[in-house]
Design an enzyme around this catalytic site. Structure first.
Site, PDB file in Angstrom:
ATOM      1  N   ARG A 164       0.977  -1.330  -0.382  1.00 41.42           N
ATOM      2  CA  ARG A 164      -0.060  -0.005  -0.131  1.00 41.42           C
ATOM      3  C   ARG A 164       0.748   1.282  -0.077  1.00 41.42           C
ATOM      4  NH1 ARG A 164      -4.927   0.835   2.557  1.00 41.42           N
ATOM      5  NH2 ARG A 164      -5.663   3.116   3.229  1.00 41.42           N
ATOM      6  N   HIS A 218      -6.552   1.469  -6.865  1.00 39.61           N
ATOM      7  CA  HIS A 218      -7.352   0.360  -6.035  1.00 39.61           C
ATOM      8  C   HIS A 218      -8.093  -0.626  -6.193  1.00 39.61           C
ATOM      9  CE1 HIS A 218      -7.658  -0.362  -1.325  1.00 39.61           C
ATOM     10  NE2 HIS A 218      -8.216   0.747  -1.509  1.00 39.61           N
ATOM     11  N   GLN A 269      -9.698  -3.085  -4.012  1.00 39.71           N
ATOM     12  CA  GLN A 269     -11.260  -2.883  -2.981  1.00 39.71           C
ATOM     13  C   GLN A 269     -12.274  -3.103  -3.709  1.00 39.71           C
ATOM     14  OE1 GLN A 269     -11.674  -1.288   0.095  1.00 39.71           O
ATOM     15  NE2 GLN A 269     -14.069  -1.979  -0.875  1.00 39.71           N
ATOM     16  N   ASP A 281     -16.721   8.286  -2.993  1.00 38.35           N
ATOM     17  CA  ASP A 281     -15.830   7.888  -1.497  1.00 38.35           C
ATOM     18  C   ASP A 281     -15.588   8.958  -1.119  1.00 38.35           C
ATOM     19  OD1 ASP A 281     -13.156   6.967  -0.613  1.00 38.35           O
ATOM     20  OD2 ASP A 281     -11.856   7.103  -2.297  1.00 38.35           O
ATOM     21  N   CYS A 307     -15.891   2.532   0.236  1.00 41.58           N
ATOM     22  CA  CYS A 307     -14.486   2.395   0.547  1.00 41.58           C
ATOM     23  C   CYS A 307     -14.484   2.525   2.362  1.00 41.58           C
ATOM     24  CB  CYS A 307     -13.439   2.151   0.235  1.00 41.58           C
ATOM     25  SG  CYS A 307     -12.616   4.092  -0.363  1.00 41.58           S
ATOM     26  N   ARG A 316     -13.100  -7.551   1.915  1.00 39.68           N
ATOM     27  CA  ARG A 316     -11.613  -7.166   1.223  1.00 39.68           C
ATOM     28  C   ARG A 316     -11.521  -8.613   1.723  1.00 39.68           C
ATOM     29  NH1 ARG A 316      -9.556  -2.354   1.606  1.00 39.68           N
ATOM     30  NH2 ARG A 316      -7.887  -3.360   0.691  1.00 39.68           N
TER      31      ARG A 316
END
Length: 338
Positions: free
Chosen positions: A102, A129, A132, A228, A268, A296
């Site tokens: 990440r 991402h 996700q 988001d 998310c 996830r």
């Protein structure tokens, strides 16, 4: 044999994405049955950015697959500063079965992948991402009754069209055959090259991708409504200036009413109630954010199993501890390339 990586959503073909999602459904249904990392084999989990769901889901997932999650604080390790990305890759690649990272620039994770012979997974970069969105697709598939029913569904995303979630929805959604609409203010459109790539994928899968500033048109008959945070990591200094353009794109009850009757809401997380989404929506009956957060774990376990299979890893565990059929011989795995 070429090692497969998952550096962005389009790292897998439509058929491969469907394989991973179908495997994720099986993994979720039989959570403890697959242990390809028994040994334990280690998986490095590096984070340069703040994390909750990424660290939790990957560390739990690796452990449930029989492995050892080696958590590495990227800032403490000084990846790319104290030591070059290439040198870190060379060290890790000799000791772990996979690398999860990440980080910030997409170039960093691509450099990591260029110097190792084990799978590298993008757990978040500034541009994408993909883990996700894999979890989001799994959540939608569960709601709609199967992976095949992703095709043709309308996913409308509201907010910053230039952030990693918008980019991954474009690529991942198009790969799944979904009709993806990014509703965003002028000046916050997705990167042109990413939109172009999504359009090329859509031509193959029969999907549609588009970008608009028309909130009502984007919401109309949407099967999935997503948003988001308006301020991504690293943009905190611009929070006040960024708020005003996005207020019309807030997901509230009126917007959800314009969507399809059975529409679900995704985020998310972390969420900022009263900004990108109202409390009544995120905590309401159409919200699937907690399923999404759990997924996830299952999607990433399936992704790890799939990538390890491509790498030819076969682990024979005690009888009954996992489905041996899910881990073919190295020779068979080598025949399942991209």
């Amino acid at each position: 044999m070429t090692v497969r990586h998952f550096l962005k959503d389009s790292s897998v073909s439509p058929g491969e994405q469907a394989q991973i999602l179908n495997l994720a459904l099986k993994v979720k249904a039989h959570r403890w049955n697959r242990r390809p990392l028994t040994g334990p084999r280690a998986v490095a989990v590096l984070t340069d950015k703040p994390t909750l769901r990424t660290q939790l889901s990957f560390c739990v997932g690796v452990a449930e697959l029989g492995g050892y999650p080696m958590f590495v604080d990227g800032k403490l390790a000084g990846v790319g500063q104290r030591e070059s990305v290439a040198d870190v890759a060379r060290v890790l690649g000799r000791q772990v079965s996979a690398i999860v990272w990440r980080t910030y620039g997409q170039d960093r994770i691509e450099e990591m992948a260029a110097h190792v012979n084990v799978p590298v997974i993008n757990a978040l970069t500034d541009d994408f991402h993909p883990c996700q969105v894999l979890a989001d697709l799994l959540t939608v598939a569960e709601h709609r009754g199967g992976v095949k029913r992703l095709r043709g569904a309308k996913l409308a995303y509201f907010g910053d069209g230039a952030n990693n979630m918008a980019h991954s929805y474009l690529l991942g959604g198009a790969t799944a055959g979904m009709n993806v609409v990014i509703a965003t203010p002028d000046g916050y459109r997705p990167k042109a090259e990413i939109l172009t790539e999504a359009q090329a994928i859509a031509e193959v899968t029969g999907a549609q991708v588009s970008v608009t500033a028309d909130v009502a048109a984007a919401a109309s008959a949407a099967d999935v409504v997503a948003t988001d945070t308006w301020v991504s990591m690293g943009q905190e200094g611009d929070a006040a200036a960024r708020r005003a353009p996005f207020v019309p794109f807030r997901v509230d009850d009126a917007l959800m009413a314009a969507a399809a009757p059975e529409a679900i809401f995704l985020h998310c997380l972390p969420a900022y109630r009263g900004n990108e989404v109202t409390e009544s929506v995120i905590d309401g009956p159409q919200s699937r954010v907690w399923d999404e957060a759990e997924n996830r774990l299952h999607a990433q376990k399936a992704l790890l199993i799939w990538l390890l299979r491509q790498a030819g890893l076969k682990r024979v565990a005690p009888a009954g501890s996992y489905d041996a059929a899910m881990m073919p011989s190295a020779g068979a795995a080598m025949g399942v390339g991209s």
